[in-house]
Design an enzyme around this catalytic site. Structure first.
Site, PDB file in Angstrom:
ATOM      1  N   THR A  77      19.677  26.838   5.334  1.00 52.36           N
ATOM      2  CA  THR A  77      19.859  26.757   6.776  1.00 52.36           C
ATOM      3  C   THR A  77      19.062  25.620   7.399  1.00 52.36           C
ATOM      4  O   THR A  77      17.982  25.271   6.902  1.00 52.36           O
ATOM      5  CB  THR A  77      19.405  28.101   7.403  1.00 52.36           C
ATOM      6  OG1 THR A  77      19.344  27.953   8.818  1.00 52.36           O
ATOM      7  CG2 THR A  77      18.031  28.538   6.918  1.00 52.36           C
ATOM      8  N   ASP A  78      19.584  25.107   8.526  1.00 54.88           N
ATOM      9  CA  ASP A  78      18.836  24.076   9.263  1.00 54.88           C
ATOM     10  C   ASP A  78      17.602  24.656   9.951  1.00 54.88           C
ATOM     11  O   ASP A  78      16.766  23.900  10.457  1.00 54.88           O
ATOM     12  CB  ASP A  78      19.746  23.362  10.273  1.00 54.88           C
ATOM     13  CG  ASP A  78      20.239  24.261  11.404  1.00 54.88           C
ATOM     14  OD1 ASP A  78      20.024  25.488  11.360  1.00 54.88           O
ATOM     15  OD2 ASP A  78      20.868  23.714  12.340  1.00 54.88           O
ATOM     16  N   GLU A  79      17.484  25.991   9.978  1.00 51.30           N
ATOM     17  CA  GLU A  79      16.310  26.603  10.621  1.00 51.30           C
ATOM     18  C   GLU A  79      15.018  26.222   9.916  1.00 51.30           C
ATOM     19  O   GLU A  79      13.941  26.329  10.513  1.00 51.30           O
ATOM     20  CB  GLU A  79      16.427  28.137  10.630  1.00 51.30           C
ATOM     21  CG  GLU A  79      17.536  28.612  11.499  1.00 51.30           C
ATOM     22  CD  GLU A  79      17.227  29.953  12.184  1.00 51.30           C
ATOM     23  OE1 GLU A  79      18.178  30.563  12.633  1.00 51.30           O
ATOM     24  OE2 GLU A  79      16.064  30.345  12.277  1.00 51.30           O
ATOM     25  N   TYR A  94      12.377  34.908   8.787  1.00 49.06           N
ATOM     26  CA  TYR A  94      13.646  34.515   8.164  1.00 49.06           C
ATOM     27  C   TYR A  94      13.586  33.054   7.702  1.00 49.06           C
ATOM     28  O   TYR A  94      13.852  32.748   6.532  1.00 49.06           O
ATOM     29  CB  TYR A  94      14.813  34.714   9.147  1.00 49.06           C
ATOM     30  CG  TYR A  94      16.072  33.997   8.716  1.00 49.06           C
ATOM     31  CD1 TYR A  94      16.833  34.466   7.649  1.00 49.06           C
ATOM     32  CD2 TYR A  94      16.475  32.813   9.351  1.00 49.06           C
ATOM     33  CE1 TYR A  94      17.972  33.778   7.230  1.00 49.06           C
ATOM     34  CE2 TYR A  94      17.603  32.133   8.939  1.00 49.06           C
ATOM     35  CZ  TYR A  94      18.350  32.613   7.889  1.00 49.06           C
ATOM     36  OH  TYR A  94      19.471  31.938   7.463  1.00 49.06           O
ATOM     37  N   LYS A 125      13.586  31.454   3.861  1.00 48.06           N
ATOM     38  CA  LYS A 125      14.607  30.511   3.377  1.00 48.06           C
ATOM     39  C   LYS A 125      13.935  29.213   2.908  1.00 48.06           C
ATOM     40  O   LYS A 125      14.314  28.661   1.876  1.00 48.06           O
ATOM     41  CB  LYS A 125      15.632  30.211   4.481  1.00 48.06           C
ATOM     42  CG  LYS A 125      16.497  31.388   4.898  1.00 48.06           C
ATOM     43  CD  LYS A 125      17.408  31.927   3.804  1.00 48.06           C
ATOM     44  CE  LYS A 125      18.553  31.009   3.458  1.00 48.06           C
ATOM     45  NZ  LYS A 125      19.530  31.679   2.539  1.00 48.06           N
TER      46      LYS A 125
HETATM   47  P1  NAD Z   1      25.531  38.012   6.311  1.00 51.89           P
HETATM   48  O1  NAD Z   1      24.343  38.739   6.841  1.00 51.89           O
HETATM   49  O2  NAD Z   1      26.809  38.120   7.053  1.00 51.89           O
HETATM   50  O3  NAD Z   1      25.828  38.493   4.817  1.00 51.89           O
HETATM   51  C1  NAD Z   1      24.798  38.623   3.861  1.00 51.89           C
HETATM   52  C2  NAD Z   1      25.392  39.279   2.615  1.00 51.89           C
HETATM   53  O4  NAD Z   1      24.346  39.359   1.634  1.00 51.89           O
HETATM   54  C3  NAD Z   1      25.902  40.694   2.866  1.00 51.89           C
HETATM   55  O5  NAD Z   1      27.148  40.883   2.221  1.00 51.89           O
HETATM   56  C4  NAD Z   1      24.823  41.573   2.231  1.00 51.89           C
HETATM   57  O6  NAD Z   1      25.310  42.823   1.754  1.00 51.89           O
HETATM   58  C5  NAD Z   1      24.333  40.678   1.099  1.00 51.89           C
HETATM   59  N1  NAD Z   1      22.958  41.006   0.692  1.00 51.89           N
HETATM   60  C6  NAD Z   1      21.877  41.131   1.514  1.00 51.89           C
HETATM   61  N2  NAD Z   1      20.799  41.494   0.794  1.00 51.89           N
HETATM   62  C7  NAD Z   1      21.200  41.549  -0.507  1.00 51.89           C
HETATM   63  C8  NAD Z   1      20.540  41.853  -1.725  1.00 51.89           C
HETATM   64  N3  NAD Z   1      19.243  42.198  -1.754  1.00 51.89           N
HETATM   65  N4  NAD Z   1      21.256  41.791  -2.872  1.00 51.89           N
HETATM   66  C9  NAD Z   1      22.559  41.457  -2.861  1.00 51.89           C
HETATM   67  N5  NAD Z   1      23.251  41.203  -1.729  1.00 51.89           N
HETATM   68  C10 NAD Z   1      22.569  41.245  -0.572  1.00 51.89           C
HETATM   69  O7  NAD Z   1      25.058  36.503   6.149  1.00 51.89           O
HETATM   70  P2  NAD Z   1      25.840  35.157   6.488  1.00 51.89           P
HETATM   71  O8  NAD Z   1      25.714  34.874   7.925  1.00 51.89           O
HETATM   72  O9  NAD Z   1      27.169  35.203   5.842  1.00 51.89           O
HETATM   73  O10 NAD Z   1      24.901  34.105   5.721  1.00 51.89           O
HETATM   74  C11 NAD Z   1      25.111  33.820   4.348  1.00 51.89           C
HETATM   75  C12 NAD Z   1      24.098  32.787   3.894  1.00 51.89           C
HETATM   76  O11 NAD Z   1      24.248  31.607   4.684  1.00 51.89           O
HETATM   77  C13 NAD Z   1      22.647  33.219   4.050  1.00 51.89           C
HETATM   78  O12 NAD Z   1      21.923  32.762   2.927  1.00 51.89           O
HETATM   79  C14 NAD Z   1      22.176  32.503   5.306  1.00 51.89           C
HETATM   80  O13 NAD Z   1      20.789  32.240   5.252  1.00 51.89           O
HETATM   81  C15 NAD Z   1      22.991  31.231   5.233  1.00 51.89           C
HETATM   82  N6  NAD Z   1      23.298  30.597   6.529  1.00 51.89           N
HETATM   83  C16 NAD Z   1      23.859  31.340   7.536  1.00 51.89           C
HETATM   84  C17 NAD Z   1      24.199  30.699   8.726  1.00 51.89           C
HETATM   85  C18 NAD Z   1      24.838  31.464   9.858  1.00 51.89           C
HETATM   86  O14 NAD Z   1      24.993  30.904  10.950  1.00 51.89           O
HETATM   87  N7  NAD Z   1      25.244  32.711   9.687  1.00 51.89           N
HETATM   88  C19 NAD Z   1      23.946  29.336   8.884  1.00 51.89           C
HETATM   89  C20 NAD Z   1      23.342  28.630   7.840  1.00 51.89           C
HETATM   90  C21 NAD Z   1      23.039  29.273   6.658  1.00 51.89           C
HETATM   91  O1  DAU Z   2      20.800  27.644  12.355  1.00 54.76           O
HETATM   92  C1  DAU Z   2      21.346  28.417  11.321  1.00 54.76           C
HETATM   93  C2  DAU Z   2      20.990  29.866  11.532  1.00 54.76           C
HETATM   94  O2  DAU Z   2      21.808  30.308  12.628  1.00 54.76           O
HETATM   95  C3  DAU Z   2      21.214  30.751  10.319  1.00 54.76           C
HETATM   96  O3  DAU Z   2      20.327  30.360   9.308  1.00 54.76           O
HETATM   97  C4  DAU Z   2      20.995  32.223  10.652  1.00 54.76           C
HETATM   98  O4  DAU Z   2      21.349  33.021   9.542  1.00 54.76           O
HETATM   99  C5  DAU Z   2      21.868  32.594  11.820  1.00 54.76           C
HETATM  100  O5  DAU Z   2      21.596  33.908  12.223  1.00 54.76           O
HETATM  101  C6  DAU Z   2      21.617  31.648  12.988  1.00 54.76           C
HETATM  102  O6  DAU Z   2      20.290  31.831  13.537  1.00 54.76           O
HETATM  103  P1  DAU Z   2      20.039  31.830  15.100  1.00 54.76           P
HETATM  104  O7  DAU Z   2      18.801  32.566  15.395  1.00 54.76           O
HETATM  105  O8  DAU Z   2      20.173  30.459  15.677  1.00 54.76           O
HETATM  106  O9  DAU Z   2      21.353  32.668  15.534  1.00 54.76           O
HETATM  107  P2  DAU Z   2      21.585  33.840  16.590  1.00 54.76           P
HETATM  108  O10 DAU Z   2      23.071  34.013  16.661  1.00 54.76           O
HETATM  109  O11 DAU Z   2      20.754  35.035  16.314  1.00 54.76           O
HETATM  110  O12 DAU Z   2      21.090  33.187  17.926  1.00 54.76           O
HETATM  111  C7  DAU Z   2      21.654  31.958  18.413  1.00 54.76           C
HETATM  112  C8  DAU Z   2      20.930  31.593  19.693  1.00 54.76           C
HETATM  113  O13 DAU Z   2      21.283  32.545  20.703  1.00 54.76           O
HETATM  114  C9  DAU Z   2      19.430  31.633  19.567  1.00 54.76           C
HETATM  115  O14 DAU Z   2      18.882  30.613  20.378  1.00 54.76           O
HETATM  116  C10 DAU Z   2      19.061  33.000  20.150  1.00 54.76           C
HETATM  117  C11 DAU Z   2      20.122  33.218  21.196  1.00 54.76           C
HETATM  118  N1  DAU Z   2      20.507  34.629  21.432  1.00 54.76           N
HETATM  119  C12 DAU Z   2      20.880  35.387  20.375  1.00 54.76           C
HETATM  120  C13 DAU Z   2      21.241  36.699  20.534  1.00 54.76           C
HETATM  121  C14 DAU Z   2      21.632  37.549  19.342  1.00 54.76           C
HETATM  122  C15 DAU Z   2      20.537  35.144  22.719  1.00 54.76           C
HETATM  123  O15 DAU Z   2      20.232  34.426  23.702  1.00 54.76           O
HETATM  124  N2  DAU Z   2      20.907  36.446  22.899  1.00 54.76           N
HETATM  125  C16 DAU Z   2      21.237  37.254  21.853  1.00 54.76           C
HETATM  126  O16 DAU Z   2      21.527  38.468  22.085  1.00 54.76           O
END
Ligand code: NAD
Ligand code: DAU
Length: 358
Positions: free
Chosen positions: A140-142, A165, A169
């Protein structure tokens, strides 16, 4: 490593075996659907613990595809992870599984560290022992933390994790890269910006705001809502990961950015407009502790090395995501009520035999 036209492997077969972890989650399920959308000669294993975020309903499109197999395994269990990897004998691993929600990581950091760091360690060890030919670690870019305008972080930007988190990562990124440096396990790391699209659990900003707006409920905006995120459509992210799987260099990191740098409040307003709801539904709430103000990355390296670029414009992607949530109210309701777990258990029974046949 071409998925479509791969030369015969060590076992003399042209079948490419890809183990996806976290394939029942939001992005992992989109990746499994992408892999199996063509007629490639693939065997796709989905290793997933089915936490609250794992939902086999996300994979109904591949249910019954003989190339697909589900492995109910928790990465926190080192032995079960090793057994699953040994049993599946993957040519490649694409590692999505994680606790992915920042707010949950703040309330409860332990499962985040256990899965994201220690679980990744267990998977890397299993991959090393089995001499897996390719390992893509999805990150992630985080990990770069907040970036002041007008800069964009490239892959050499210092790591500055703000939440448990992002720290978990960042740690797992470094651990994964060390397996290339030390053991020559061919690891590449991807670092993507905020994803959105169908099947995203309604705890993250866009799906939460869409489902609340559709239900006429209030939309909780943290702080002043001026935090900036770079929105990436999930299918664009999955194509980028496939590009890195096929063409990425071991030991390298690839940023994957989106098509819209927008303040949260602007995103929320566009969602209200798209759902026909008034701005009066916005409710300002206490800010997230350690909230990063701005994420901004450049994907120039990935574009140059693989030819990838994001295809989905934000307005079009948001409109189709809103339409998906409107058309799939049952999915949202089952996820929100927890009833999808019953569906998973019913479905899992059928898969037990597959697990035991490993
Ligand atoms: P998600 O939370 O939707 O899904 C996570 C999956 O991992 C689920 O199916 C869960 O059951 C499984 N999991 C969790 N713990 C586990 C464990 N201990 N063993 C096996 N499986 C397990 O997540 P997502 O949003 O699809 O993100 C997927 C990946 O992409 C993550 O590594 C996250 O850090 C990365 N990522 C997410 C975003 C985003 O915006 N959602 C952006 C950049 C990177
Ligand atoms: O940047 C990549 C990341 O993006 C991934 O690595 C993470 O898995 C993914 O969850 C996401 O992280 P963020 O914290 O940026 O996403 P989130 O959707 O939780 O929040 C996006 C922005 O919105 C953040 O600035 C917080 C804000 N927010 C979020 C929620 C859930 C609100 O203002 N209100 C809310 O209720």
């Amino acid at each position: 490593m071409e998925l479509s036209a791969r030369a015969a492997g060590d076992n003399g077969s042209s079948l490419m075996k890809i183990l996806v972890t976290g394939g029942a989650g939001f992005i992992g399920s989109a990746f499994v659907r992408l892999l199996l959308s063509g007629d490639d000669d693939l065997s796709v294993g989905n290793l997933d613990a089915l936490t609250y975020a794992g939902n086999l309903e996300n994979l109904s499109a591949v249910d019954g595809d003989p190339r697909y197999r589900f492995l109910h395994v928790d990465l926190r269990d080192a032995e079960a992870t090793a057994r699953a990897v040994e049993g599946f004998e993957p040519d490649a691993i694409v590692h999505f599984a994680a606790e992915s929600h920042v707010d949950r990581s703040i309330l409860s950091p332990k499962p985040v560290v256990d899965t994201n760091f220690t679980g990744t360690f267990h998977l890397l060890e299993a991959a090393r022992r089995c001499q897996v030919g390719r390992f893509v670690h999805v990150s992630t870019d985080e990990v770069y933390g907040s970036i002041d305008a007008p800069d964009d972080a490239d892959e050499t930007w210092p790591l500055h994790a703000s939440s448990p988190y992002s720290a978990s990562k960042a740690g797992s990124d470094l651990l994964a890269l060390s397996y290339w440096t030390t053991y020559k396990l061919p690891v590449s790391v991807t670092r993507a910006s905020n994803n959105y699209g169908p099947y995203q659990f309604p705890e993250k900003l866009i799906p939460l705001m869409i489902s609340n707006a559709l239900a006429g409920e209030s939309l909780p905006v943290y702080g002043d809502g001026q935090q900036v995120r770079d929105w990436l459509y999930v299918d664009d992210h999955c194509r980028a990961i496939r590009a890195v799987l096929e063409q990425g260099r071991p030991g390298e990191v690839y940023n994957v950015g989106g098509t819209a740098d927008l303040p949260n409040l602007e995103v929320v307003r566009r969602i209200l407009a798209a759902t026909g709801q008034p701005d009066s539904l916005i409710r300002y709430v206490v800010d997230r502790p350690g909230h990063d103000r701005r994420y901004a990355i450049t994907s120039e390296k990935l574009m140059r090395e693989t030819g990838w670029s994001p295809q989905m414009g934000f307005d079009e992607g948001l409109a189709s995501t809103v339409a998906w949530y409107r058309d799939n109210a049952g999915w949202v309701e089952r996820v929100r009520s927890g009833a999808y777990r019953e569906w998973s258990e019913r479905n899992y029974g059928r898969r037990q035999a597959e697990l035991e046949s490993l």
